[in-house]
Design an enzyme around this catalytic site. Structure first.
Site, PDB file in Angstrom:
ATOM      1  N   ARG A   1       4.718   3.519  -4.140  1.00 57.03           N
ATOM      2  CA  ARG A   1       5.328   2.615  -3.159  1.00 57.03           C
ATOM      3  C   ARG A   1       5.452   1.199  -3.733  1.00 57.03           C
ATOM      4  O   ARG A   1       6.468   0.523  -3.583  1.00 57.03           O
ATOM      5  CB  ARG A   1       4.476   2.573  -1.882  1.00 57.03           C
TER       6      ARG A   1
ATOM      7  N   ASP B   1      -6.238  -4.394  -3.255  1.00 59.73           N
ATOM      8  CA  ASP B   1      -6.121  -4.428  -1.794  1.00 59.73           C
ATOM      9  C   ASP B   1      -6.565  -3.077  -1.231  1.00 59.73           C
ATOM     10  O   ASP B   1      -6.322  -2.772  -0.064  1.00 59.73           O
ATOM     11  CB  ASP B   1      -4.698  -4.793  -1.339  1.00 59.73           C
TER      12      ASP B   1
ATOM     13  N   ILE C   1      -2.733  -2.158  -6.177  1.00 60.87           N
ATOM     14  CA  ILE C   1      -2.034  -2.772  -5.023  1.00 60.87           C
ATOM     15  C   ILE C   1      -1.225  -1.669  -4.354  1.00 60.87           C
ATOM     16  O   ILE C   1      -0.399  -1.033  -5.012  1.00 60.87           O
ATOM     17  CB  ILE C   1      -1.040  -3.866  -5.475  1.00 60.87           C
ATOM     18  N   HIS C   2      -1.481  -1.430  -3.090  1.00 62.17           N
ATOM     19  CA  HIS C   2      -0.672  -0.404  -2.437  1.00 62.17           C
ATOM     20  C   HIS C   2      -0.500  -0.617  -0.934  1.00 62.17           C
ATOM     21  O   HIS C   2       0.251   0.078  -0.288  1.00 62.17           O
ATOM     22  CB  HIS C   2      -1.289   0.982  -2.643  1.00 62.17           C
ATOM     23  N   ARG C   3      -1.234  -1.575  -0.372  1.00 60.65           N
ATOM     24  CA  ARG C   3      -1.273  -1.662   1.082  1.00 60.65           C
ATOM     25  C   ARG C   3       0.043  -2.225   1.630  1.00 60.65           C
ATOM     26  O   ARG C   3       0.612  -3.161   1.068  1.00 60.65           O
ATOM     27  CB  ARG C   3      -2.448  -2.548   1.498  1.00 60.65           C
TER      28      ARG C   3
END
Ligand code: UDP
Length: 357
Positions: A240, A279, A205-207
Site C-alpha cells: 500500500r 508506524d 510504514i503502512h498505516r
C-alpha cells in the site's frame, strides 16, 4: 472442544503462531484456522504460515481489496456459514483488523463465546479503523486477554469489571513469538549479511493515516532521506505504501527499499538494527523486546508504557520532530523489562480457556 480461529493479516499470523502451538499441545482442543484473505501475497501471508508452522487454514475466504464495510460484511457472511456448519465452542480472534471484528460479530450473533487476544488496547482515536475494530470486539467478547497493565486499566475505566466477561492480564503473545522464533531466525535468516547492512535503522510504514496523506508521507520521507545521508535505513515496504509513494511521486533516494520480508528476516533485521522508525503497532513492542530505541511516526500509541519509560518517542508525521527524536535516540539504553509478561502469555491463555470452556 472446537475452536475457530480467524486470521487475515500479518500481525495476526504471528500472534496465532504462538497460541496455536499451545493449543496443539492440548489433545482436547481442535483448532480450525480460517484465513479471511485480507493479506494474500506470498511475502505477506504464505511465508508466515510456512516458517512458523501455523496450522494450514482449513478455509480461505479470499476477501481482499474492497472497502472496509464490504470486506467486513462479506467476511461476516462467510464466517457465519462456517460457524453454522462447524458448530465451534469458541471463536478466537486477535488484534484489531477487519477480520477480527468480522469473526467476533458473526460469532456474537450466533451466541458463540469469543476470546479476544490483545484486548483493552486504546489509541482513543475513533477515526482509526483499528480503534473501531478493537473497541467493538472487546465489547462482544467473553474472554478478554490483555497484553499489559495499561490495557487492563483501560477496560476497568470502561466498566468491564461490571460486565459478564472475564478479563485477564495474560501478557503479550507477540513476546512469546519473538522469543521463540528469534532462536530459529538466528540460524535461518541471512538477510543482514545478504544486504551488507551495518549500523542501520529499520523502518516500516503502512498505516492508512500516513499512507493516505501526501502531506504526511512527504514529511516522513523528508526526514528519513535526511537521516539516510549519515546512517543507512532499510525499509521493507508494504504494497500500500509503495502504491502511494509512486502516486505522490515521493523522493526516497538513499533509503534501502526492499519487499516485505518474512518474520525470520524481520527479527534479524530488528535485532541487528541500531534504531527503529515505524508506524506499526507490533514493531514498537518488538523494538522494546530487543532493546532498540523506537521513533513512532504516529500521533498516538496504544503502547503508552513504552513512551513513559522513554524507549518510544511519538513524533507524528512531522519532519522536524522525527529528526529531533532521531538525534536524541541514537544512544542505546536499557529500559525496565517485563512490561508485557515473560513470554508465557500463550500458555496462560490456553490454560485459562481449558478451565473455562
Ligand atoms: N513484519 C514482518 N515483515 C515486514 C514487516 C513487518 O514480519 O516486512 C512484522 C513485524 O515484525 C510485526 C508485524 O509484522 O511483528 C507487524 O505487522 P504490521 O506492522 O503490518 O501491523 P500492526 O502491528 O501495525 O498491526
Amino acid at each position: 472442544m472446537k475452536i475457530i480461529t480467524v486470521v487475515g493479516a500479518r500481525p495476526q499470523f504471528i500472534k496465532a503462531a504462538a497460541v496455536s502451538r499451545e493449543i496443539a499441545m492440548q489433545r482436547s482442543f481442535e483448532e480450525i484456522m480460517v484465513h479471511t484473505g485480507q493479506h494474500f501475497d506470498a511475502n505477506m501471508s504464505d511465508v508466515f504460515f510456512r516458517e512458523m508452522e501455523i496450522p494450514k487454514p482449513k478455509f480461505n475466504l479470499g476477501i481482499f481489496g474492497k472497502t472496509h464495510s464490504a470486506m467486513t460484511g462479506e467476511m461476516m457472511i462467510k464466517i457465519e456459514e462456517l460457524c453454522v456448519s462447524e458448530q465451534p465452542d469458541l471463536m478466537l480472534v486477535y488484534g484489531d483488523t477487519n477480520s477480527t471484528l468480522a469473526g467476533a460479530l458473526a460469532a456474537a450473533k450466533l451466541k458463540i463465546p469469543i476470546a479476544h487476544v490483545e484486548a483493552g488496547l486504546r489509541s482513543f482515536n475513533m477515526t482509526m479503523p483499528e480503534e473501531i475494530n478493537r473497541v467493538l470486539t472487546d465489547r462482544v467478547s467473553k474472554y478478554l486477554f490483555c497484553p499489559s497493565e495499561s490495557a487492563m486499566k483501560n477496560l476497568a475505566k470502561e466498566g468491564y469489571n461490571t460486565l459478564a466477561c472475564k478479563v485477564l492480564n495474560s501478557g503479550d503473545v507477540m513476546m512469546d513469538a519473538a522469543l521463540y522464533y528469534s532462536k530459529i531466525s538466528e540460524k535461518r535468516s541471512k538477510i543482514v549479511a545478504d544486504l551488507k547492512l551495518s549500523d542501520y535503522g529499520l523502518c516500516t510504514i503502512h498505516r492508512a493515516e500516513n499512507t493516505d496523506s501526501a502531506e504526511r508521507l512527504n514529511q516522513i520521507f523528508s526526514a528519513l532521506t535526511e537521516i539516510s545521508l549519515e546512517k543507512s535505513i532499510v525499509l521493507p515496504l508494504h504494497p500500500r505504501t509503495r502504491k502511494f509513494i509512486e502516486q505522490y511521486k515521493i523522493e526516497t533516494k538513499n533509503i534501502k527499499i526492499i519487499d516485505p520480508v518474512g518474520y525470520f528476516d524481520m527479527l534479524e533485521l530488528l535485532k541487528n538494527a541500531s534504531f527503529v522508525f515505524t508506524d506499526s503497532g507490533g514493531l514498537q513492542k518488538e523494538a522494546y523486546f530487543f532493546d532498540k530505541p523506537c521513533i513512532t511516526m504516529r500521533d498516538e500509541t496504544e503502547w503508552t508504557e513504552l513512551v513513559e519509560i522513554g524507549q518510544n518517542v511519538i513524533t507524528g508525521a512531522n519532519s522536524d520532530r522525527i529528526l529531533k527524536a532521531y538525534h536524541q535516540a541514537t544512544d542505546q539504553r536499557v529500559w525496565p523489562q517485563g512490561l508485557y509478561g515473560n513470554g508465557d502469555a500463550s500458555k496462560k491463555i490456553v490454560a485459562h480457556l481449558m478451565e473455562q470452556i
